[in-house]
Write a protein that holds these residues in place. Sequence first.
Motif, short mmCIF file in Angstrom:
data_model
loop_
_atom_site.label_atom_id
_atom_site.label_comp_id
_atom_site.label_asym_id
_atom_site.label_seq_id
_atom_site.Cartn_x
_atom_site.Cartn_y
_atom_site.Cartn_z
N UNK A 1 0.82 -1.21 0.00
CA UNK A 1 0.00 0.00 0.00
C UNK A 1 0.85 1.25 0.00
N UNK A 2 1.90 1.25 0.80
CA UNK A 2 2.77 2.41 0.87
C UNK A 2 3.48 2.64 -0.46
N UNK A 3 4.07 1.60 -1.02
CA UNK A 3 4.85 1.73 -2.25
C UNK A 3 4.01 1.95 -3.49
N UNK A 4 2.77 1.50 -3.48
CA UNK A 4 1.91 1.63 -4.65
C UNK A 4 0.83 2.69 -4.46
N UNK A 5 0.95 3.49 -3.41
CA UNK A 5 0.01 4.56 -3.14
C UNK A 5 -0.06 5.47 -4.37
N UNK A 6 -1.27 5.72 -4.86
CA UNK A 6 -1.39 6.50 -6.09
C UNK A 6 -2.70 7.28 -6.11
N UNK A 7 -2.70 8.31 -6.95
CA UNK A 7 -3.91 9.10 -7.17
C UNK A 7 -4.68 8.60 -8.39
N UNK A 8 -3.93 8.09 -9.35
CA UNK A 8 -4.53 7.64 -10.60
C UNK A 8 -3.67 6.53 -11.20
N UNK A 9 -4.30 5.66 -11.97
CA UNK A 9 -3.55 4.58 -12.61
C UNK A 9 -4.14 4.27 -13.98
N UNK A 10 -3.32 3.67 -14.81
CA UNK A 10 -3.81 3.18 -16.10
C UNK A 10 -3.00 1.96 -16.49
N UNK A 11 -3.67 1.03 -17.15
CA UNK A 11 -3.00 -0.17 -17.63
C UNK A 11 -2.47 0.11 -19.02
N UNK A 12 -1.18 -0.14 -19.18
CA UNK A 12 -0.51 0.13 -20.46
C UNK A 12 -0.56 -1.11 -21.35
N UNK A 13 -0.31 -2.27 -20.77
CA UNK A 13 -0.34 -3.50 -21.55
C UNK A 13 -0.65 -4.69 -20.66
N UNK A 14 -1.07 -5.77 -21.31
CA UNK A 14 -1.42 -7.02 -20.63
C UNK A 14 -1.00 -8.13 -21.60
N UNK A 15 0.19 -8.69 -21.38
CA UNK A 15 0.77 -9.61 -22.35
C UNK A 15 1.01 -11.00 -21.76
N UNK A 16 0.87 -12.04 -22.60
CA UNK A 16 1.15 -13.40 -22.13
C UNK A 16 2.60 -13.54 -21.67
N UNK B 1 0.54 -13.82 -16.99
CA UNK B 1 0.54 -12.62 -17.84
C UNK B 1 1.31 -11.51 -17.13
N UNK B 2 1.93 -10.66 -17.93
CA UNK B 2 2.62 -9.49 -17.40
C UNK B 2 1.77 -8.27 -17.71
#
Length: 150
Positions: free
Chosen positions: A79-94, A100-101
């Motif tokens: 939670x501390x390290x990934x604390x964010x205001x906004x996010x978006x997924x750039x890619x979703x690859x096998x 999947x990454x």
Amino acid sequence: MALMIVLTACRSGGNRPGEALIPVAVGAAGSRQAAELFLSSIRAEDVQATSIIWGSAKGPARELIRDRSVLEKRILIMQCNLNHDDSRIISDLPDGPGKRTVRVELRRGQRVAQTTMTAVLGPRTRWFIENTDLAPMKGFCSSQPQEPRR
């Protein structure tokens, strides 16, 4: 009449007013949804929600890590390290069978960073976030958003 009573009991789930609803299903239907649910639970600082989307091919972390204090400490670090205001997924690859990454971009104040998550297929064809690279998120764990380095 009996059917109505059963349906009402099932629908209410026994939750009291103001009590959070925890979904019956653990994990997510797909890797992208797993990443979205994971990030949403992190942003909400919801340890219970995080514990049912974070896990491995064996299932959710809440069923794999028996020591609750260890589970909570690990989630608090994320939670501390990934604390964010906004996010978006750039890619979703096998990334191999049942894996999947997912590359995501997180914003906190003026800081922007990208990291990768590993999503894995678990029991009952549900997806879990198994790992997140925290190294690129250095600086997100501060109490105040910092200006980006130039």
